[in-house]
Design a protein around this motif. Structure first.
Motif: not given
Length: 425
Positions: A51-62, A72-80
């Motif tokens: 999925e294309a988008g912008t990384v908003a939050r890294l939920v999981a840690a190494p 694992l992470a949350l991505l903002a969609e186009g327009g968000e």
């Protein structure tokens, strides 16, 4: 908002350990981009987002060990606005963290997870943080244990690059060089009797892979009602076509017979598509794309099944190039998630090992497996006379929940047609 989750990289995977992130909050990501590295029984795998988008939050840690499907992470969609998405989910993230029942690996020195605010971009070439496993294939890990090579130290010397078996052997050779050169050479030397050795630590990753394969095959035999069909196919015409095609070409540009067979299988699947897909939640899902998983033995033991994508759309030279690339990456521990998660059917080729006939176990959730045996000169009847011709035994393992023997027979007939008349394929 898009949730980027721990992928399933095969029926034998239940969880994975996040090794490192390749992105930071605020980064735009494209479809197919590698965003993190996950350690599995098959080694460290580069995981892509679809999925294309912008990384908003890294939920999981190494260092976190997470089940398949865990966020694992949350991505903002186009327009968000990615910062607004991060802020809106901060409370949810805290609640999930409090309720999480995942096994967290020690990560001494690792910073606390705070994906809601922008973080410094990770150094992609740096070694993994302390406490995380180095990126190494199972074969490299086993060899390191055999030779006494410290993988963590080697990973630091390689600046975090994936460790190959060649790197391990080179490191062992450098460490033992002066001692070996000064060893006496006047004849056999009897040393002290060897003390009983402790169980090799290399057994751990190798056994983990073996356990995972066994679990997947046990599931297959338990859930899938197999049927088996076999056919002996005259491949004389295909081999003659291939010999003419390769004539005059340098070795690096020649096409191997297995590539020709993979292409013929893909074309036969176009005619009989009910063998190409997956069985999920009680339903068959036919795949329009034909991605063939190729069973690949690792030098240190174990198997992986990387996918060759869109086989039916590739001409033989392009297919050969893709096959070489994916097999090379499989054996050097540099596979990507799409290599392991996309197969729609599997091919097991044991002809090179002298096996006459392969009776394969279907790799769930797929619904068919094609087995290739040895190519050899055998007696065949042509125009009423018995002559010698090169033939190959091909088998089909099918899933009775989706097809029956009639469909399987049609597939083998279509495959025979393409291998016996390669000029028409």
């Amino acid at each position: 908002m898009i949730e980027f989750r721990m992928p399933s990289l095969g029926a034998d995977m239940e969880d994975g350990t996040l090794v490192e992130w390749r992105v930071s909050p605020g980064d735009a990501v494209e479809r197919g981009q590698v965003v993190c590295v996950v350690d599995t029984q098959k080694g460290a795998i580069d995981v892509e987002t679809w999925e294309a988008g912008t990384v908003a939050r890294l939920v999981a840690a190494p260092g976190e060990k997470l089940p398949v499907g865990a966020p694992l992470a949350l991505l903002a969609e186009g327009g968000e606005d990615w910062q607004a998405v991060a802020a809106a989910t901060s409370g949810q993230a805290a609640a999930k963290a409090a309720q999480a029942e995942v096994q967290r690996m020690p990560a001494a020195g690792a910073p606390p997870a705070d994906a809601g605010r922008p973080q410094a971009r990770p150094d992609l070439g740096a070694s993994p943080p302390p406490g995380l496993p180095p990126r190494a294939s199972p074969a490299a890990r086993r060899r390191a244990a055999e030779l006494g090579v410290d993988l963590a130290a080697l990973a630091a010397n390689l600046a975090g690059a994936p460790i190959r078996i060649e790197d391990v052997e080179r490191a062992a050779g450098e460490a033992a060089g002066p001692t070996s050169a000064s060893a006496p050479t006047g004849g056999p030397v009897e040393g002290p009797p060897e003390a009983p050795s402790a169980p090799s630590p290399a057994r751990a990753p190798q056994q983990a892979m073996r356990d995972a394969i066994a679990a997947a095959m046990a599931r297959s035999n338990r859930e899938i009602p197999h049927y088996y069909l076999g056919a002996e196919i005259d491949v004389e015409a295909s081999l003659a076509w291939l010999e003419a095609f390769n004539a005059g070409r340098p070795p690096a540009e020649r096409v191997l017979f297995v590539a020709l067979v993979l292409r013929a299988i893909a074309q036969a699947l176009r005619e009989v598509p009910d063998l190409n897909g997956s069985y999920v939640d009680g339903h068959f899902r036919r795949s329009e794309a034909i991605h063939i998983g190729v069973v690949t033995a690792l030098r240190g033991g174990g198997l992986v099944v990387p996918a060759v994508h869109d086989v039916d759309r590739l001409e033989p030279p392009a297919l050969m190039a893709v096959l070489r690339d994916v097999l090379s990456r499989a054996r050097s521990g540099q596979l990507r998630s799409s290599d392991l998660a996309d197969s729609t059917i599997t091919v097991s080729n044991m002809g090179d090992l002298g096996v006459e006939t392969v009776y394969g176990v279907i790799y769930p959730p797929q619904v068919a497996l094609v087995g290739l045996g040895r190519v050899a000169a055998r007696p065949v009847v042509r125009d009423g006379a018995v002559v010698a011709a090169r033939t190959m035994h091909v088998t089909l393992s099918g899933d009775h929940r989706v097809t029956d023997g009639l469909v399987g027979a049609r597939f083998l007939s279509a495959l025979r047609e393409r291998l016996e008349r390669p000029e028409a394929a």
